[in-house]
Motif scaffolding. Structure first.
Motif, short mmCIF file in Angstrom:
data_model
loop_
_atom_site.label_atom_id
_atom_site.label_comp_id
_atom_site.label_asym_id
_atom_site.label_seq_id
_atom_site.Cartn_x
_atom_site.Cartn_y
_atom_site.Cartn_z
N ALA A 378 0.84 -1.21 0.00
CA ALA A 378 0.00 0.00 0.00
C ALA A 378 0.87 1.26 0.00
O ALA A 378 0.60 2.22 -0.73
CB ALA A 378 -0.91 0.00 1.23
N LEU A 379 1.95 1.24 0.81
CA LEU A 379 2.87 2.38 0.88
C LEU A 379 3.53 2.60 -0.48
O LEU A 379 3.62 3.73 -0.97
CB LEU A 379 3.94 2.11 1.95
N LYS A 380 3.96 1.51 -1.10
CA LYS A 380 4.63 1.58 -2.41
C LYS A 380 3.68 2.19 -3.45
O LYS A 380 4.04 3.11 -4.18
CB LYS A 380 5.05 0.17 -2.83
N GLU A 381 2.44 1.70 -3.50
CA GLU A 381 1.48 2.19 -4.50
C GLU A 381 1.15 3.66 -4.27
O GLU A 381 0.99 4.42 -5.22
CB GLU A 381 0.21 1.33 -4.46
N ALA A 382 1.04 4.05 -2.98
CA ALA A 382 0.72 5.45 -2.67
C ALA A 382 1.85 6.37 -3.14
O ALA A 382 1.61 7.40 -3.77
CB ALA A 382 0.50 5.61 -1.16
N PHE A 383 3.10 5.99 -2.85
CA PHE A 383 4.24 6.82 -3.25
C PHE A 383 4.40 6.84 -4.77
O PHE A 383 4.74 7.88 -5.35
CB PHE A 383 5.53 6.35 -2.56
N GLU A 384 4.16 5.69 -5.41
CA GLU A 384 4.25 5.65 -6.87
C GLU A 384 3.23 6.61 -7.49
O GLU A 384 3.51 7.25 -8.51
CB GLU A 384 3.99 4.23 -7.38
N ALA A 385 2.06 6.70 -6.86
CA ALA A 385 0.98 7.54 -7.41
C ALA A 385 1.38 9.01 -7.45
O ALA A 385 1.19 9.69 -8.45
CB ALA A 385 -0.30 7.35 -6.60
N PHE A 386 1.96 9.53 -6.33
CA PHE A 386 2.24 10.98 -6.35
C PHE A 386 3.68 11.31 -6.73
O PHE A 386 3.98 12.41 -7.16
CB PHE A 386 1.85 11.65 -5.02
N CYS A 387 4.60 10.32 -6.57
CA CYS A 387 6.01 10.59 -6.95
C CYS A 387 6.17 10.69 -8.46
O CYS A 387 7.19 11.20 -8.93
CB CYS A 387 6.93 9.52 -6.39
N ASN A 388 5.22 10.18 -9.22
CA ASN A 388 5.36 10.25 -10.68
C ASN A 388 4.53 11.38 -11.29
O ASN A 388 4.35 11.43 -12.50
CB ASN A 388 4.99 8.89 -11.29
N LYS A 389 4.03 12.27 -10.41
CA LYS A 389 3.33 13.46 -10.92
C LYS A 389 4.35 14.55 -11.19
O LYS A 389 5.40 14.59 -10.55
CB LYS A 389 2.33 13.96 -9.86
N ASN A 390 4.01 15.46 -12.08
CA ASN A 390 4.89 16.61 -12.33
C ASN A 390 4.77 17.61 -11.19
O ASN A 390 3.67 17.89 -10.73
CB ASN A 390 4.52 17.27 -13.65
N VAL A 391 5.91 18.11 -10.73
CA VAL A 391 5.91 19.08 -9.63
C VAL A 391 6.40 20.40 -10.20
O VAL A 391 7.58 20.54 -10.54
CB VAL A 391 6.86 18.61 -8.49
N ALA A 392 5.50 21.33 -10.31
CA ALA A 392 5.83 22.67 -10.83
C ALA A 392 6.59 22.58 -12.15
O ALA A 392 7.62 23.23 -12.36
CB ALA A 392 6.65 23.44 -9.80
N GLY A 393 6.11 21.72 -13.03
CA GLY A 393 6.70 21.60 -14.37
C GLY A 393 7.94 20.72 -14.44
O GLY A 393 8.54 20.57 -15.50
N SER A 394 8.35 20.15 -13.32
CA SER A 394 9.52 19.26 -13.32
C SER A 394 9.08 17.87 -12.87
O SER A 394 8.15 17.73 -12.08
CB SER A 394 10.60 19.76 -12.35
N SER A 395 9.80 16.85 -13.35
CA SER A 395 9.48 15.49 -12.90
C SER A 395 10.20 15.24 -11.57
O SER A 395 11.20 15.90 -11.26
CB SER A 395 9.97 14.47 -13.93
N SER A 396 9.68 14.28 -10.79
CA SER A 396 10.32 13.95 -9.51
C SER A 396 11.73 13.43 -9.75
O SER A 396 12.62 13.62 -8.92
CB SER A 396 9.51 12.89 -8.76
N ALA A 397 11.95 12.77 -10.90
CA ALA A 397 13.29 12.25 -11.22
C ALA A 397 14.29 13.41 -11.28
O ALA A 397 15.39 13.33 -10.71
CB ALA A 397 13.25 11.52 -12.56
#
Length: 749
Positions: A378-397
């Motif tokens: 559940a923790l993994k899926e939750a983090f995957e969901a928001f960590c792969n969103k764009n943050v202010a035009g930049s990727s989390s990567a």
């Protein structure tokens, strides 16, 4: 010699035995004045039975004695035991029953001794019930069958009293239940049928009433406390007086009524349910919730779903806050020109906040949720969901690569001890597991690593190697091979420079300008634009010397000079005072043009340096329009045009004796994304060919799924792109479509 001993007749012998039995009954009933059997009396009774069983037929009375043995019990039970039991009820009945049961077992023990010979021979020969069992059967058929319902009801009333908080005689209940078990003669059927089934029904009813009360009046934590307490008390009940086979069935009844039937209502209670407990960090209550709901089938699934939703919500909130803060800052900074680093303090804080969020909820999983794989998922899926969103035009990567850069470079905003840096790097690498575009992180990280290494900005080589070993462990050797090569290159370059200096001494040659060359391996480093800069004559000597030295040892290798990455320290002789200038090689070459000439036009600078418009514009802007105006421009505007003229600004001064003149930053982001996209095409091509080579013939859908599976460790391939690459490979004759089925592909060797 013959024996003329007269045989014992049945009537005579039984009359003697009956007297012994009557004496035993008087002893059991506790009549006053009755003395215990002495050895002689015992032997006479035993001998009488022995003689009556060993006489020759027709005087062998074994069969008749076996029957009379049973009659003796039946008579005693009918005359003495049952009347005393029938006049009692509830706890008094239980006490009387236990007393009578004890007497009965005593009677069985004595009589089976008197009739022992019968047991040893007659019973065995005729495969009959042993004498002890006969006594038990008599009790079962005459006492137990009649009294079991009243007894069961009395026990259930006592258990209910105890559940309501009253004290009861637990030893008595345990002893009576022992009768239920013993009467089963080795099996548990009678105990289960005559007591346990009724207990389970009563328990279900009791807790159904209680749960209905609690769910209305209590908050979720209070309800769980009561549920945990009642389960604990039921377990104690089993340990104290119920049979251990009852435990799982009894607890299942309680769990069904108290937990399973109210699970949804309980978890979703408005101000105290699972979401509220997570929001208020009620770790003890969450741990209790885990302990309780793991008892019921799939009971933890809804808890894990709420946990996942909560963590995802917290993460999404972070993304939103940072995006808003960055947008607001951009509006304020509009018109100030590009910043040196694309990541803002807000974005750095975002990664720090994500690490803190992960630490917090990983701790929840490890402690409150007992390291359960369901909650890790559940923790993994939750983090995957928001960590792969764009943050202010930049990727989390990109943000994570910038965060690492900030940690590892000299003068970064993160002022941490070595241990704290190591710990933080470890956490960032763990977060990387949730990022789907790991190749994007690798490329951004590589660019930033190159800048740190080439500009001597890395704070510690140990930290650099440490994070690479962690990344290697997490993502595989291929992920870090180029980066490891870069770090090693720098080490080798330092050795090469030392060898060059020793060679110069050996040749007795003195350069007019000190030169320090860093030789890099093309395959490891990012690709850089190689400009054919026309070097000033002062610099040419050093470059030629190094070429001569290098080619002497490496005949088959060609040096490509990347002047855009070079640095230069030179002295500016201004009217007020000389100032030491730290410049790029391109800036230095540009300034040195003005040693020989008073004034140069844009066109002349471009021709003499042999550079493209973009590079010339950036150079002249940095020297004449930025913070340090070392060149004076005519006209004195803030933009560079092809009609501008430039001359050395003698009047320039600064309070510092040494200044660094920066070049306007180039936005590398677009270039990185382009490079990654190009690499992805190659990776998809390789995966398709690899798969088809091993499978020879494959359906379109299956091929796509296998390619996705192969590449998902590094990035999430786009289905449309895979389709395009398949078409491209068909055109290049690596694959072909089946003539009859266009969805089927064949490998062409």
């Amino acid at each position: 010699m013959t024996s003329d001993k007269k045989p014992i007749e049945l009537g005579e012998g039984w009359s003697f035995m009956q007297n012994g039995i009557n004496k035993l009954i008087r002893l059991l009933e506790g009549e006053p004045g009755e003395e215990q059997f002495n050895a002689e009396q015992y032997m006479n009774l035993y001998t009488t039975i022995y003689n009556m069983c060993t006489q020759k037929p027709p005087h062998d009375y074994s069969e008749q004695l076996y029957g009379k043995y049973k009659e003796a019990f039946n008579h005693y039970i009918t005359e003495k035991v049952m009347p005393s039991l029938r006049e009692h009820r509830d706890e008094v009945l239980l006490k009387e029953l236990y007393k009578r049961w004890g007497n009965h077992k005593l009677m069985v023990r004595w009589l089976s001794r008197f009739f022992n010979y019968l047991d040893r021979y007659y019973v065995l020969r005729h495969s009959l019930h042993p004498l002890k069992d006969v006594g038990l059967i008599c009790f079962r058929d005459l006492v137990y069958t009649e009294i079991k319902k009243k007894t069961k009801d009395a026990i259930l009333r006592l258990i209910e009293k105890e559940r309501e908080g009253e004290l009861i005689d637990r030893a008595l209940v345990k002893n009576i239940l022992g009768i239920f078990i013993e009467v089963g003669m080795g099996g548990m059927d009678t105990y289960e049928r005559d007591f346990e089934d009724h207990l389970l029904t009563e328990t279900g009813g009791f807790y159904k009433r209680k749960a209905a009360e609690w769910i209305d009046q209590d908050s979720c934590p209070d309800y769980m406390l009561k549920a945990e307490e009642c389960l604990k008390l039921e377990e104690e009940r089993v340990e104290n007086y119920l049979h251990n086979t009852t435990k799982s069935k009894l607890l299942k009844e309680v769990e069904t009524e108290v937990l399973q039937n109210y699970q949804t209502v309980l978890l979703q209670k408005e101000h105290s349910g699972c979401a509220a407990l997570l929001k208020d960090d009620k770790t003890d209550d969450l741990a209790r919730m885990y302990r309780l709901f793991q008892r019921i089938p799939r009971g933890l699934d809804p808890v894990a779903d709420i946990f996942k939703e909560h963590v995802e919500g917290e993460g999404t909130k972070l993304v939103k806050e940072v995006t808003e803060a960055v947008e607001s800052k951009k509006e304020k900074d509009a018109g100030k020109g590009p910043s040196k680093d694309s990541s803002t303090p807000y974005e750095q804080q975002f990664v720090r906040s994500v690490i803190e969020l992960h630490d917090k909820y990983l701790q929840y999983v490890n402690t409150c949720f007992c390291n359960s794989s369901l909650f890790h998922k559940a923790l993994k899926e939750a983090f995957e969901a928001f960590c792969n969103k764009n943050v202010a035009g930049s990727s989390s990567a990109e943000l994570m690569a910038s965060f690492c850069d900030n940690l590892l470079k000299k003068g970064g905003s993160e002022k941490l001890s070595d241990e704290a840096i190591e710990e933080t790097l470890d956490k960032v690498v763990k977060l990387l597991a949730y990022i789907s575009d790991k190749d994007m992180f690798a490329e951004f990280y590589r660019k930033k690593l190159a800048r740190r290494l080439l500009h001597d900005k890395s704070s510690s080589e140990d930290h650099e190697r440490s994070i690479l070993s962690r990344l290697k462990q997490q993502c595989g050797a291929q992920f870090t091979s180029k980066m490891e090569g870069m770090v090693t290159d720098l080490q080798l370059a330092r050795e090469k420079q030392q060898q060059f200096e020793e060679w110069l001494q050996a040749q007795a040659k003195q350069l007019s300008i000190e030169i320090n060359v860093t030789v890099l391996t093309t395959g490891f480093w990012p690709t850089y634009k190689s400009a054919e800069l026309a070097l000033p004559k002062e610099m040419v000597e050093g470059v030629e010397m190094f070429k001569q030295f290098y080619e002497r040892e490496n005949k088959h290798r060609k040096l490509s000079w990347i002047y855009s990455l070079g640095m230069c320290i030179m002295k500016g002789n201004f009217d007020q005072k000389p100032i030491e200038l730290s410049l790029s090689t391109l800036q230095a070459a540009c300034l040195m043009l003005f040693n020989d000439t008073e004034e140069l036009s844009y066109q002349e600078v471009q021709e003499r340096l042999n550079l493209q418009d973009d590079d010339v514009g950036r150079l002249l802007h940095s020297l004449s329009c930025a913070k340090y105006k070392i060149l004076a421009k005519d006209p004195a505007t803030k933009n560079i045009t092809k009609n501008d003229k430039f001359r050395f600004n003698n009047k320039f001064t600064d309070r510092m004796r040494r200044i660094k003149v920066p070049l306007p930053p180039v936005d590398e982001k677009k270039r990185v994304i382009e490079d990654v996209d190009k690499d992805r095409k190659y990776a998809i091509d390789a995966a398709i060919v690899r798969t088809m080579k091993s499978r020879k013939v494959l359906q379109h859908q299956q091929l796509v799924m296998e390619v996705v599976q192969q590449l998902s460790r590094m990035f999430k391939p786009d289905f449309k792109l895979i389709k395009k690459r398949i078409e491209d490979l068909i055109s290049r004759e690596y694959l072909e479509r089946d003539k009859e089925n266009p969805q089927l592909f064949k490998y062409l060797a």
